[in-house]
Every structure is written in C-alpha cells, then in structure tokens.
Write a protein that holds these residues in place. Structure first.
Motif, PDB file in Angstrom:
ATOM      1  N   MET A  74      21.886  -3.178  36.889  1.00  0.00           N
ATOM      2  CA  MET A  74      22.971  -3.792  36.125  1.00  0.00           C
ATOM      3  C   MET A  74      22.506  -4.067  34.707  1.00  0.00           C
ATOM      4  SD  MET A  74      26.021  -5.488  36.723  1.00  0.00           S
ATOM      5  CE  MET A  74      26.977  -6.759  36.016  1.00  0.00           C
ATOM      6  N   SER A  75      23.344  -3.757  33.762  1.00  0.00           N
ATOM      7  CA  SER A  75      23.019  -3.954  32.355  1.00  0.00           C
ATOM      8  C   SER A  75      23.189  -5.411  31.954  1.00  0.00           C
ATOM      9  CB  SER A  75      23.925  -3.089  31.485  1.00  0.00           C
ATOM     10  OG  SER A  75      23.712  -1.732  31.742  1.00  0.00           O
ATOM     11  N   ARG A  76      22.493  -5.759  30.880  1.00  0.00           N
ATOM     12  CA  ARG A  76      22.686  -7.048  30.216  1.00  0.00           C
ATOM     13  C   ARG A  76      23.240  -6.749  28.828  1.00  0.00           C
ATOM     14  NH1 ARG A  76      17.875  -9.756  29.470  1.00  0.00           N
ATOM     15  NH2 ARG A  76      19.064 -11.594  28.928  1.00  0.00           N
ATOM     16  N   PHE A  77      23.979  -7.693  28.260  1.00  0.00           N
ATOM     17  CA  PHE A  77      24.758  -7.424  27.073  1.00  0.00           C
ATOM     18  C   PHE A  77      24.521  -8.457  25.981  1.00  0.00           C
ATOM     19  CE2 PHE A  77      26.791  -5.875  30.840  1.00  0.00           C
ATOM     20  CZ  PHE A  77      27.143  -4.582  30.510  1.00  0.00           C
ATOM     21  N   LEU A  78      24.608  -7.983  24.738  1.00  0.00           N
ATOM     22  CA  LEU A  78      24.570  -8.838  23.556  1.00  0.00           C
ATOM     23  C   LEU A  78      25.926  -8.707  22.866  1.00  0.00           C
ATOM     24  CD1 LEU A  78      23.107 -10.679  21.558  1.00  0.00           C
ATOM     25  CD2 LEU A  78      22.239  -8.621  20.439  1.00  0.00           C
TER      26      LEU A  78
ATOM     27  N   VAL B 293      25.522   0.997  23.152  1.00  0.00           N
ATOM     28  CA  VAL B 293      26.571   0.304  22.398  1.00  0.00           C
ATOM     29  C   VAL B 293      27.928   0.496  23.063  1.00  0.00           C
ATOM     30  CG1 VAL B 293      27.814   0.231  20.186  1.00  0.00           C
ATOM     31  CG2 VAL B 293      25.327   0.547  20.198  1.00  0.00           C
ATOM     32  N   ILE B 294      28.665  -0.593  23.171  1.00  0.00           N
ATOM     33  CA  ILE B 294      30.079  -0.554  23.518  1.00  0.00           C
ATOM     34  C   ILE B 294      30.818  -0.914  22.237  1.00  0.00           C
ATOM     35  CG2 ILE B 294      31.939  -1.576  24.882  1.00  0.00           C
ATOM     36  CD1 ILE B 294      29.799  -2.179  27.049  1.00  0.00           C
ATOM     37  N   HIS B 295      31.535   0.060  21.705  1.00  0.00           N
ATOM     38  CA  HIS B 295      32.223  -0.114  20.423  1.00  0.00           C
ATOM     39  C   HIS B 295      33.712  -0.302  20.668  1.00  0.00           C
ATOM     40  CE1 HIS B 295      33.387   1.577  16.253  1.00  0.00           C
ATOM     41  NE2 HIS B 295      33.186   0.281  16.181  1.00  0.00           N
TER      42      HIS B 295
ATOM     43  N   LEU C 126      32.047  -0.610  32.123  1.00  0.00           N
ATOM     44  CA  LEU C 126      30.735  -0.821  32.728  1.00  0.00           C
ATOM     45  C   LEU C 126      30.245   0.429  33.447  1.00  0.00           C
ATOM     46  CD1 LEU C 126      31.110  -4.435  34.166  1.00  0.00           C
ATOM     47  CD2 LEU C 126      30.004  -3.711  32.028  1.00  0.00           C
ATOM     48  N   ASN C 127      31.134   1.116  34.099  1.00  0.00           N
ATOM     49  CA  ASN C 127      30.772   2.362  34.769  1.00  0.00           C
ATOM     50  C   ASN C 127      30.307   3.414  33.757  1.00  0.00           C
ATOM     51  OD1 ASN C 127      30.544   4.058  37.101  1.00  0.00           O
ATOM     52  ND2 ASN C 127      32.455   5.043  36.457  1.00  0.00           N
ATOM     53  N   LEU C 128      31.041   3.542  32.665  1.00  0.00           N
ATOM     54  CA  LEU C 128      30.698   4.531  31.636  1.00  0.00           C
ATOM     55  C   LEU C 128      29.386   4.222  30.928  1.00  0.00           C
ATOM     56  CD1 LEU C 128      34.158   5.295  29.978  1.00  0.00           C
ATOM     57  CD2 LEU C 128      32.669   6.926  31.164  1.00  0.00           C
TER      58      LEU C 128
ATOM     59  N   LEU D 295      39.193   5.586  26.827  1.00  0.00           N
ATOM     60  CA  LEU D 295      37.765   5.297  26.712  1.00  0.00           C
ATOM     61  C   LEU D 295      37.040   6.612  26.507  1.00  0.00           C
ATOM     62  CD1 LEU D 295      37.373   2.892  29.769  1.00  0.00           C
ATOM     63  CD2 LEU D 295      37.674   2.261  27.382  1.00  0.00           C
ATOM     64  N   GLU D 296      36.007   6.592  25.673  1.00  0.00           N
ATOM     65  CA  GLU D 296      35.190   7.788  25.463  1.00  0.00           C
ATOM     66  C   GLU D 296      33.729   7.435  25.621  1.00  0.00           C
ATOM     67  OE1 GLU D 296      36.072   9.268  21.546  1.00  0.00           O
ATOM     68  OE2 GLU D 296      38.058   9.981  22.127  1.00  0.00           O
ATOM     69  N   GLY D 297      33.003   8.237  26.389  1.00  0.00           N
ATOM     70  CA  GLY D 297      31.568   8.058  26.548  1.00  0.00           C
ATOM     71  C   GLY D 297      30.816   9.205  25.925  1.00  0.00           C
ATOM     72  N   ILE D 298      29.731   8.870  25.250  1.00  0.00           N
ATOM     73  CA  ILE D 298      28.857   9.886  24.646  1.00  0.00           C
ATOM     74  C   ILE D 298      27.439   9.641  25.154  1.00  0.00           C
ATOM     75  CG2 ILE D 298      27.832  10.720  22.491  1.00  0.00           C
ATOM     76  CD1 ILE D 298      30.406   9.910  21.069  1.00  0.00           C
TER      77      ILE D 298
END
Length: 112
Positions: A1-5, A68-70, A93-95, A109-112
């Motif tokens: 699981m990721s942590r976020f800022l 990054v989540i923009h 979160l999945n992406l 949503l777009e994932g790169i």
C-alpha cells in the motif's frame, strides 16, 4: 500500500485523506519549495497528490520515487471535489500501483 503526501494547496480537512497513510504538507513545512517537497517524497517513498503542473512535468522526465497523482479538475466547490474524488479514488489508487503518474480529469483517468 502506498503512502501519500498531499500538496499544501489541497484541502487540509478532507475526510478522504484523514488516514495515517496521508501526510499533508502543512504538517511538515508549508513553506517548502517544489524541489524540497519532491526530495522529501522521494526519500520517504511517498506519492505526491497535487494540482501543481510542476510535479506533473518532473515525473515525466524522472523515474519513481516519488510517484504523482495530478488533479487536473479545475476549480470545484469543496463539496463537489470531495464527492468526485470519493467516487473515483479506488480507481486512482489502483492505477498508481502500476503507473508513475496518474492524471485525474473530470471525465477520465490516465496512467503513465
């Protein structure tokens, strides 16, 4: 699981981010430059959540961490933003697990 800022320009009191996995920049140092935020997120392996295009541009030429989540959602009322993000956040979160950048638009949503 990721942590976020969570970037300082995003709401501080936001129930979606009221969890130990989310750190708001205001709790660390709300005067940091983008470079300082980037370095902290990189060192701590945090995903940056932001509306700031500078982080979007940085991740395009960098390898994680950080990721990054923009949020490219324009100006929304807080209640509307909360409802929108709550609805799409599981997919975000999945992406972010398999992408270095997730761009969130009002219609996709777009994932790169």
């Amino acid at each position: 699981m990721s942590r976020f800022l969570v970037d300082v320009n995003l709401p501080y009191y936001f129930s979606l981010w009221n969890h130990d996995d989310y750190i708001h920049q205001a709790d660390i140092n709300d005067t940091w430059t983008d470079k300082q935020i980037w370095e902290y997120a990189r060192e701590e392996n945090l995903v940056i959540i932001t509306k700031d295009t500078d982080f979007y541009n940085s991740i395009l030429v960098s390898e994680p961490p950080p990721k990054v989540i923009h949020l490219k959602i324009g100006n929304m009322r807080l209640k509307e933003m909360h409802s929108f993000l709550n609805r799409i956040w599981p997919e975000v979160l999945n992406l972010i697990e398999t992408n270095k950048l997730v761009s969130v638009y009002t219609d996709r949503l777009e994932g790169i």
